[in-house]
Design a protein around this motif. Structure first.
Motif, PDB file in Angstrom:
ATOM      1  N   GLY A  23      50.511  86.743 -27.749  1.00  0.00           N
ATOM      2  CA  GLY A  23      49.849  86.725 -26.460  1.00  0.00           C
ATOM      3  C   GLY A  23      48.375  87.085 -26.548  1.00  0.00           C
ATOM      4  O   GLY A  23      47.654  86.964 -25.579  1.00  0.00           O
ATOM      5  N   GLU A  24      47.943  87.559 -27.701  1.00  0.00           N
ATOM      6  CA  GLU A  24      46.543  87.911 -27.887  1.00  0.00           C
ATOM      7  C   GLU A  24      45.858  86.838 -28.721  1.00  0.00           C
ATOM      8  O   GLU A  24      46.388  86.384 -29.714  1.00  0.00           O
ATOM      9  CB  GLU A  24      46.422  89.258 -28.586  1.00  0.00           C
ATOM     10  N   ILE A  25      44.681  86.450 -28.281  1.00  0.00           N
ATOM     11  CA  ILE A  25      43.916  85.430 -28.991  1.00  0.00           C
ATOM     12  C   ILE A  25      42.644  86.086 -29.494  1.00  0.00           C
ATOM     13  O   ILE A  25      41.895  86.671 -28.715  1.00  0.00           O
ATOM     14  CB  ILE A  25      43.572  84.258 -28.046  1.00  0.00           C
ATOM     15  N   ASP A  26      42.401  85.969 -30.794  1.00  0.00           N
ATOM     16  CA  ASP A  26      41.215  86.618 -31.346  1.00  0.00           C
ATOM     17  C   ASP A  26      39.940  85.930 -30.846  1.00  0.00           C
ATOM     18  O   ASP A  26      39.964  84.793 -30.391  1.00  0.00           O
ATOM     19  CB  ASP A  26      41.269  86.660 -32.877  1.00  0.00           C
ATOM     20  N   GLU A  27      38.838  86.654 -30.949  1.00  0.00           N
ATOM     21  CA  GLU A  27      37.554  86.160 -30.429  1.00  0.00           C
ATOM     22  C   GLU A  27      37.091  84.883 -31.120  1.00  0.00           C
ATOM     23  O   GLU A  27      36.527  83.999 -30.480  1.00  0.00           O
ATOM     24  CB  GLU A  27      36.487  87.245 -30.558  1.00  0.00           C
ATOM     25  N   ALA A  28      37.328  84.773 -32.413  1.00  0.00           N
ATOM     26  CA  ALA A  28      36.899  83.576 -33.147  1.00  0.00           C
ATOM     27  C   ALA A  28      37.638  82.339 -32.641  1.00  0.00           C
ATOM     28  O   ALA A  28      37.035  81.272 -32.475  1.00  0.00           O
ATOM     29  CB  ALA A  28      37.132  83.758 -34.639  1.00  0.00           C
TER      30      ALA A  28
END
Length: 82
Positions: A23-28
């Motif tokens: 559910g978390e998407i990294d900034e890159a």
């Protein structure tokens, strides 16, 4: 000892999952999606995950879009407000 083995297994399993599975998407990844869709004329408003896909809410030509992207950042499904 069993608790240590189970904990190690769970940690290894979690690390092997795709970044968006939790559910978390990294900034890159967010930056890459935003850059790609901006080049296609979209104004990205929000990026989430749903059913294993990146779910992107965006605007283009005055219309609202809900886009679903796979792991290769290809749009596999889209919905618009029209």
């Amino acid at each position: 000892m069993k608790k240590l083995v189970v904990a190690t297994f769970l940690a290894a399993t979690a690390l092997s999952l795709p970044a968006h599975a939790s559910g978390e998407i990294d900034e890159a990844t967010q930056a890459k999606i935003t850059e790609q869709l901006t080049a296609e004329g979209y104004e990205v408003r929000r990026i989430d995950t749903e059913d294993g896909y990146f779910e992107v809410y965006a605007l283009k030509d005055g219309k609202k879009y809900e886009l679903y992207l796979n792991d290769a950042f290809e749009v596999v499904k889209s919905k618009s407000d029209s």
